[in-house]
Design a protein around this motif. Sequence first.
Motif, PDB file in Angstrom:
ATOM      1  N   THR A  18      -6.821  72.777 -50.223  1.00  0.00           N
ATOM      2  CA  THR A  18      -6.485  74.032 -50.885  1.00  0.00           C
ATOM      3  C   THR A  18      -6.811  73.961 -52.367  1.00  0.00           C
ATOM      4  N   TYR A  19      -6.501  72.839 -52.996  1.00  0.00           N
ATOM      5  CA  TYR A  19      -6.825  72.637 -54.411  1.00  0.00           C
ATOM      6  C   TYR A  19      -8.331  72.741 -54.644  1.00  0.00           C
ATOM      7  N   PHE A  20      -9.117  72.194 -53.715  1.00  0.00           N
ATOM      8  CA  PHE A  20     -10.572  72.233 -53.844  1.00  0.00           C
ATOM      9  C   PHE A  20     -11.158  73.611 -53.541  1.00  0.00           C
ATOM     10  N   GLY A  21     -10.323  74.521 -53.047  1.00  0.00           N
ATOM     11  CA  GLY A  21     -10.804  75.866 -52.770  1.00  0.00           C
ATOM     12  C   GLY A  21     -11.234  76.086 -51.337  1.00  0.00           C
ATOM     13  N   THR A  22     -10.925  75.134 -50.465  1.00  0.00           N
ATOM     14  CA  THR A  22     -11.231  75.270 -49.042  1.00  0.00           C
ATOM     15  C   THR A  22      -9.940  75.551 -48.292  1.00  0.00           C
ATOM     16  N   SER A  23      -9.898  76.650 -47.583  1.00  0.00           N
ATOM     17  CA  SER A  23      -8.678  77.049 -46.888  1.00  0.00           C
ATOM     18  C   SER A  23      -8.661  76.452 -45.477  1.00  0.00           C
ATOM     19  N   PRO A  24      -7.824  75.425 -45.229  1.00  0.00           N
ATOM     20  CA  PRO A  24      -7.782  74.832 -43.892  1.00  0.00           C
ATOM     21  C   PRO A  24      -6.838  75.597 -42.970  1.00  0.00           C
ATOM     22  N   HIS A  25      -7.025  75.396 -41.689  1.00  0.00           N
ATOM     23  CA  HIS A  25      -6.111  75.958 -40.695  1.00  0.00           C
ATOM     24  C   HIS A  25      -5.369  74.803 -40.037  1.00  0.00           C
ATOM     25  N   GLN A  26      -4.052  74.943 -39.898  1.00  0.00           N
ATOM     26  CA  GLN A  26      -3.233  73.846 -39.405  1.00  0.00           C
ATOM     27  C   GLN A  26      -2.788  74.080 -37.969  1.00  0.00           C
ATOM     28  N   PHE A  27      -2.882  73.016 -37.169  1.00  0.00           N
ATOM     29  CA  PHE A  27      -2.371  73.004 -35.802  1.00  0.00           C
ATOM     30  C   PHE A  27      -1.326  71.895 -35.745  1.00  0.00           C
ATOM     31  N   ILE A  28      -0.078  72.256 -35.484  1.00  0.00           N
ATOM     32  CA  ILE A  28       1.033  71.307 -35.550  1.00  0.00           C
ATOM     33  C   ILE A  28       1.541  70.983 -34.151  1.00  0.00           C
ATOM     34  N   ASP A  29       1.918  69.713 -33.957  1.00  0.00           N
ATOM     35  CA  ASP A  29       2.615  69.277 -32.747  1.00  0.00           C
ATOM     36  C   ASP A  29       1.786  69.526 -31.500  1.00  0.00           C
ATOM     37  N   VAL A  30       0.554  69.037 -31.499  1.00  0.00           N
ATOM     38  CA  VAL A  30      -0.319  69.174 -30.325  1.00  0.00           C
ATOM     39  C   VAL A  30      -0.754  67.785 -29.843  1.00  0.00           C
ATOM     40  N   GLY A  31       0.139  66.816 -29.925  1.00  0.00           N
ATOM     41  CA  GLY A  31      -0.170  65.460 -29.497  1.00  0.00           C
ATOM     42  C   GLY A  31      -0.316  65.328 -27.998  1.00  0.00           C
ATOM     43  N   VAL A  32      -0.825  64.168 -27.578  1.00  0.00           N
ATOM     44  CA  VAL A  32      -1.173  63.993 -26.163  1.00  0.00           C
ATOM     45  C   VAL A  32       0.046  63.810 -25.266  1.00  0.00           C
ATOM     46  N   ALA A  33       1.231  63.594 -25.829  1.00  0.00           N
ATOM     47  CA  ALA A  33       2.422  63.499 -24.991  1.00  0.00           C
ATOM     48  C   ALA A  33       2.720  64.819 -24.293  1.00  0.00           C
ATOM     49  N   GLY A  34       2.259  65.906 -24.881  1.00  0.00           N
ATOM     50  CA  GLY A  34       2.338  67.233 -24.253  1.00  0.00           C
ATOM     51  C   GLY A  34       0.949  67.834 -24.267  1.00  0.00           C
ATOM     52  N   LEU A  35       0.066  67.270 -23.438  1.00  0.00           N
ATOM     53  CA  LEU A  35      -1.363  67.588 -23.521  1.00  0.00           C
ATOM     54  C   LEU A  35      -1.650  69.073 -23.347  1.00  0.00           C
TER      55      LEU A  35
ATOM     56  N   ARG B 270      -0.275  71.481 -24.720  1.00  0.00           N
ATOM     57  CA  ARG B 270      -0.241  72.168 -26.024  1.00  0.00           C
ATOM     58  C   ARG B 270      -1.591  72.105 -26.717  1.00  0.00           C
ATOM     59  N   LEU B 271      -2.270  70.976 -26.552  1.00  0.00           N
ATOM     60  CA  LEU B 271      -3.610  70.835 -27.120  1.00  0.00           C
ATOM     61  C   LEU B 271      -4.627  71.649 -26.332  1.00  0.00           C
ATOM     62  N   LEU B 272      -4.543  71.596 -25.014  1.00  0.00           N
ATOM     63  CA  LEU B 272      -5.515  72.306 -24.180  1.00  0.00           C
ATOM     64  C   LEU B 272      -5.475  73.810 -24.418  1.00  0.00           C
ATOM     65  N   GLU B 273      -4.287  74.326 -24.756  1.00  0.00           N
ATOM     66  CA  GLU B 273      -4.171  75.757 -25.052  1.00  0.00           C
ATOM     67  C   GLU B 273      -4.967  76.163 -26.287  1.00  0.00           C
ATOM     68  N   ARG B 274      -5.236  75.204 -27.176  1.00  0.00           N
ATOM     69  CA  ARG B 274      -5.889  75.537 -28.451  1.00  0.00           C
ATOM     70  C   ARG B 274      -7.356  75.112 -28.504  1.00  0.00           C
ATOM     71  N   LEU B 275      -7.896  74.583 -27.422  1.00  0.00           N
ATOM     72  CA  LEU B 275      -9.240  74.012 -27.465  1.00  0.00           C
ATOM     73  C   LEU B 275     -10.312  75.028 -27.844  1.00  0.00           C
ATOM     74  N   ASP B 276     -10.266  76.206 -27.267  1.00  0.00           N
ATOM     75  CA  ASP B 276     -11.284  77.206 -27.577  1.00  0.00           C
ATOM     76  C   ASP B 276     -11.302  77.514 -29.072  1.00  0.00           C
ATOM     77  N   GLU B 277     -10.130  77.616 -29.661  1.00  0.00           N
ATOM     78  CA  GLU B 277     -10.053  77.884 -31.097  1.00  0.00           C
ATOM     79  C   GLU B 277     -10.540  76.678 -31.895  1.00  0.00           C
ATOM     80  N   LEU B 278     -10.156  75.486 -31.481  1.00  0.00           N
ATOM     81  CA  LEU B 278     -10.543  74.279 -32.213  1.00  0.00           C
ATOM     82  C   LEU B 278     -12.051  74.065 -32.193  1.00  0.00           C
ATOM     83  N   ARG B 279     -12.713  74.502 -31.146  1.00  0.00           N
ATOM     84  CA  ARG B 279     -14.167  74.318 -31.043  1.00  0.00           C
ATOM     85  C   ARG B 279     -14.933  75.142 -32.076  1.00  0.00           C
TER      86      ARG B 279
END
Length: 226
Positions: A113-130, A132-141
Amino acid sequence: MSDQIKLDFDRTARVGFDEAILAAGKSTAQLTEILDQFLDRDQRCLITRLETAALERLSVTHRERLDYDPVSRTAYLNWSAPTVTEPRPHQVAVVSAGSSDMPQAAEAIRTLTYFGTSPHQFIDVGVAGLWRLLERLDELRTFPVVIAVAGMDGALPSVLGGLLPGAIICLPTSTGYGVSHHGETALHAALASCAPGLSVVNIDNGYGAACAAFRIVQLLGRDSSR
């Protein structure tokens, strides 16, 4: 005190982003001298690993000039958000395995953010609850750069490396118990990953992961302008 401090005011001209100040280990007098040098030049700076106690030891005048975030332990001096005439697509995804990894993820996010690049955050998508990650794959790609933040067994970066086409920067964290060894297990897992093409930064180094991501973003910007 000024003879102890030699700041790199020309770094932006060389590499495209300015020097950050690591507050850990610095005395109040050293931090004060550093802030004064930036203020005298009317320049901005990013401060990392600034504990709340160290912040409170600074003068009121200096504290008033700082934008401080206690989660990431970062502060901005003389910084203001860039004016955006139209929304730009996010280029960097910061993907954290669990909410316990928030301090490291937040350091990466605040740096970008300081450098002027706006990141998008995905929280709590670890493999213990896979799921949660699979639901976001299309967006992450859709992201050209992904920072994968994970401690414990450090499995998340390898999973992402087998599913996503973008550049993946592994940020191992010290989150975990016992044989996690304060992040060493996650670091070794990232280094030994069978997913090809992963990049790895040191344990808890959210700043370094953000700098790596920003270098890629800069190159992407140059290519798109040709």
